[in-house]
Enzyme design. Sequence first.
Site, PDB file in Angstrom:
ATOM      1  N   ARG A  77       0.825  -1.228   0.000  1.00 42.92           N
ATOM      2  CA  ARG A  77       0.000   0.000   0.000  1.00 42.92           C
ATOM      3  C   ARG A  77       0.848   1.262   0.000  1.00 42.92           C
ATOM      4  NH1 ARG A  77      -5.609  -1.078   1.933  1.00 42.92           N
ATOM      5  NH2 ARG A  77      -6.026  -2.977   0.752  1.00 42.92           N
TER       6      ARG A  77
ATOM      7  N   ARG B 239      -3.381   6.444   1.146  1.00 40.16           N
ATOM      8  CA  ARG B 239      -3.937   7.643   1.772  1.00 40.16           C
ATOM      9  C   ARG B 239      -3.033   8.351   2.764  1.00 40.16           C
ATOM     10  NH1 ARG B 239      -9.361   4.698   3.410  1.00 40.16           N
ATOM     11  NH2 ARG B 239      -7.862   2.985   3.306  1.00 40.16           N
TER      12      ARG B 239
ATOM     13  N   ARG C  46      -6.382  11.323  -5.930  1.00 38.05           N
ATOM     14  CA  ARG C  46      -7.642  10.604  -5.742  1.00 38.05           C
ATOM     15  C   ARG C  46      -8.824  11.582  -5.819  1.00 38.05           C
ATOM     16  NH1 ARG C  46     -11.080   9.125  -1.817  1.00 38.05           N
ATOM     17  NH2 ARG C  46     -11.741   6.957  -1.564  1.00 38.05           N
TER      18      ARG C  46
ATOM     19  N   ASP D  81      -6.763  -2.855  -7.628  1.00 39.96           N
ATOM     20  CA  ASP D  81      -7.290  -3.518  -6.430  1.00 39.96           C
ATOM     21  C   ASP D  81      -7.643  -4.963  -6.763  1.00 39.96           C
ATOM     22  OD1 ASP D  81      -8.202  -2.688  -3.551  1.00 39.96           O
ATOM     23  OD2 ASP D  81      -9.693  -4.119  -4.276  1.00 39.96           O
TER      24      ASP D  81
ATOM     25  N   TYR E 217     -14.849 -12.036  -0.448  1.00 30.01           N
ATOM     26  CA  TYR E 217     -15.566 -10.778  -0.740  1.00 30.01           C
ATOM     27  C   TYR E 217     -16.769 -11.033  -1.645  1.00 30.01           C
ATOM     28  CZ  TYR E 217     -11.632  -8.268   1.312  1.00 30.01           C
ATOM     29  OH  TYR E 217     -10.683  -7.792   2.190  1.00 30.01           O
TER      30      TYR E 217
HETATM   31  O1  1CP Z   1       0.127   0.474  -3.184  1.00 30.38           O
HETATM   32  C1  1CP Z   1      -0.289  -0.669  -3.321  1.00 30.38           C
HETATM   33  O2  1CP Z   1      -0.085  -1.577  -2.486  1.00 30.38           O
HETATM   34  C2  1CP Z   1      -1.024  -1.037  -4.603  1.00 30.38           C
HETATM   35  C3  1CP Z   1      -2.422  -1.017  -4.670  1.00 30.38           C
HETATM   36  C4  1CP Z   1      -3.315  -1.950  -3.860  1.00 30.38           C
HETATM   37  C5  1CP Z   1      -3.210  -3.328  -3.571  1.00 30.38           C
HETATM   38  C6  1CP Z   1      -2.047  -4.241  -3.853  1.00 30.38           C
HETATM   39  C7  1CP Z   1      -4.551  -1.522  -3.327  1.00 30.38           C
HETATM   40  C8  1CP Z   1      -5.046  -0.147  -3.390  1.00 30.38           C
HETATM   41  N1  1CP Z   1      -5.208  -2.612  -2.826  1.00 30.38           N
HETATM   42  C9  1CP Z   1      -4.417  -3.718  -2.934  1.00 30.38           C
HETATM   43  C10 1CP Z   1      -4.730  -5.095  -2.546  1.00 30.38           C
HETATM   44  C11 1CP Z   1      -5.927  -5.376  -1.739  1.00 30.38           C
HETATM   45  N2  1CP Z   1      -7.171  -4.817  -1.813  1.00 30.38           N
HETATM   46  C12 1CP Z   1      -5.992  -6.406  -0.786  1.00 30.38           C
HETATM   47  C13 1CP Z   1      -4.863  -7.365  -0.492  1.00 30.38           C
HETATM   48  C14 1CP Z   1      -3.823  -6.785   0.371  1.00 30.38           C
HETATM   49  C15 1CP Z   1      -4.215  -6.478   1.791  1.00 30.38           C
HETATM   50  O3  1CP Z   1      -4.575  -7.409   2.531  1.00 30.38           O
HETATM   51  O4  1CP Z   1      -4.147  -5.296   2.162  1.00 30.38           O
HETATM   52  C16 1CP Z   1      -7.283  -6.418  -0.238  1.00 30.38           C
HETATM   53  C17 1CP Z   1      -7.815  -7.360   0.832  1.00 30.38           C
HETATM   54  C18 1CP Z   1      -8.035  -5.413  -0.895  1.00 30.38           C
HETATM   55  C19 1CP Z   1      -9.472  -5.091  -0.698  1.00 30.38           C
HETATM   56  C20 1CP Z   1      -9.628  -3.680  -0.291  1.00 30.38           C
HETATM   57  N3  1CP Z   1      -9.504  -2.631  -1.139  1.00 30.38           N
HETATM   58  C21 1CP Z   1      -9.808  -3.185   1.007  1.00 30.38           C
HETATM   59  C22 1CP Z   1      -9.944  -4.015   2.287  1.00 30.38           C
HETATM   60  C23 1CP Z   1     -11.379  -4.161   2.595  1.00 30.38           C
HETATM   61  C24 1CP Z   1     -11.740  -4.968   3.834  1.00 30.38           C
HETATM   62  O5  1CP Z   1     -12.361  -4.361   4.711  1.00 30.38           O
HETATM   63  O6  1CP Z   1     -11.451  -6.171   3.909  1.00 30.38           O
HETATM   64  C25 1CP Z   1      -9.844  -1.783   0.916  1.00 30.38           C
HETATM   65  C26 1CP Z   1     -10.066  -0.779   2.012  1.00 30.38           C
HETATM   66  C27 1CP Z   1      -9.619  -1.454  -0.464  1.00 30.38           C
HETATM   67  C28 1CP Z   1      -9.502  -0.093  -1.050  1.00 30.38           C
HETATM   68  C29 1CP Z   1      -8.118   0.298  -1.435  1.00 30.38           C
HETATM   69  N4  1CP Z   1      -7.316  -0.441  -2.283  1.00 30.38           N
HETATM   70  C30 1CP Z   1      -6.131   0.246  -2.487  1.00 30.38           C
HETATM   71  C31 1CP Z   1      -6.185   1.459  -1.713  1.00 30.38           C
HETATM   72  C32 1CP Z   1      -5.110   2.516  -1.676  1.00 30.38           C
HETATM   73  C33 1CP Z   1      -7.437   1.473  -1.068  1.00 30.38           C
HETATM   74  C34 1CP Z   1      -7.969   2.596  -0.191  1.00 30.38           C
HETATM   75  C35 1CP Z   1      -8.982   3.298  -1.016  1.00 30.38           C
HETATM   76  C36 1CP Z   1      -9.038   4.781  -0.998  1.00 30.38           C
HETATM   77  O7  1CP Z   1      -8.196   5.504  -1.536  1.00 30.38           O
HETATM   78  O8  1CP Z   1     -10.051   5.229  -0.448  1.00 30.38           O
END
Ligand code: 1CP
Length: 344
Positions: A25, A29, A38, A75, A152
């Site tokens: 990540r 943010r 964003r 994502d 999911y």
């Molecule tokens: O910078 C990076 O790492 C690249 C981008 C990336 C990656 C590899 C994002 C951006 N998401 C992911 C993978 C991801 N997404 C995973 C696997 C890794 C982990 O466990 O963290 C998972 C489970 C998700 C699903 C997801 N997407 C969640 C979790 C939800 C939950 O409650 O279980 C969330 C909050 C997101 C949104 C998201 N994805 C990425 C970002 C930066 C965000 C935040 C969104 C925003 O800007 O509001």
Amino acid sequence: MVRQKTILKALAGETQDVPPIWMMRQAGRYLPEYRATRAEAGDFLSLCYNSDLATEVTLQPIRRYGFDAAILFADILLLPQALGADLWFVTGEGPRLSTISDQAGLDALKPTPDIHETLSPIYQTVRNLSGALPSETTLIGFAGAPWTVATYMIAGRGTPDQGPAHALKDENRTVFEGLLARLTEATIEYLSAQIDAGAEVVKLFDSWAGSLKGSDFDRYATGPARQIIEALKARHPDTPVIAFPREAGDKYVGFHQATGADCVALDNSVSPGWAVANVQKDGCVQGNLASSHMVTGGEALAQETRAIVKAFGNGPHIFNLGHGITPDADPDNVQRMIDVVRGG
Ligand code: 1CP
């Protein structure tokens, strides 16, 4: 002779004096420049599907910190969307999806070759990045592992214990296994297309692997990872794969061989000493600083970072956090971690 990139050296099994470093990540943010881009995109999904802006946010942490790898900004939930699921994000809460609970829902998913239509902007982002990254920076593509993505798709949201997915597994194993098979097939095509577009490494995120116990872990975490890696290696023998079966605990042991992964990523619930003896003996490992240090900083951050570098220093290692950096992290703490890793 071009010097080989440090991440690729580690993935080839080389021990280096200074481990290469990137952060899960890292585009996110906690960075003001990410929040600005964003806002320009409007919402998170629009950012993912806008190749120019997704390229920009991928590059932001590379410019600011000079990480050794960039990870494609996208994502894991874009793949279910490409298979036909509805997907949206509720601000402050997280993802929501239409749910799958029966054979009719499974049959309604689009055929695998159709995913590329939705995902073509993602491949464009990869192509952009291939041309834009500094020559020393490795480009990592990724996908969610079938089990994690299925949790999911079944629940329609993130769940603390993956209860709905476990329930479907127990109540209707045919549909559950059918969904995992569809996701396995689609993930192979998705990652393969990312490699064709220029991804130099791919990572499989099994964020919820830890809730699979005993033979369930072998069947639904190890099995799909092995199938995906086997298929990718047949098509792209030179592209390394990082597998992240988060919170696998004892099941980290032997995961390299069982799946064919070139690197196993460790969460911070396992101690470095244990992981050196039980996991790094089989190949490259990645991890495993607790992401909370990016919030709290101070001497504990420096000490723990040094301890991890030292513990893994006699084998192939990529420095990373044990999970993604959180939005409340201080960008100065990230710089401090990098300085300590690089000997500053
Ligand atoms: O910078 C990076 O790492 C690249 C981008 C990336 C990656 C590899 C994002 C951006 N998401 C992911 C993978 C991801 N997404 C995973 C696997 C890794 C982990 O466990 O963290 C998972 C489970 C998700 C699903 C997801 N997407 C969640 C979790 C939800 C939950 O409650 O279980 C969330 C909050 C997101 C949104 C998201 N994805 C990425 C970002 C930066 C965000 C935040 C969104 C925003 O800007 O509001």
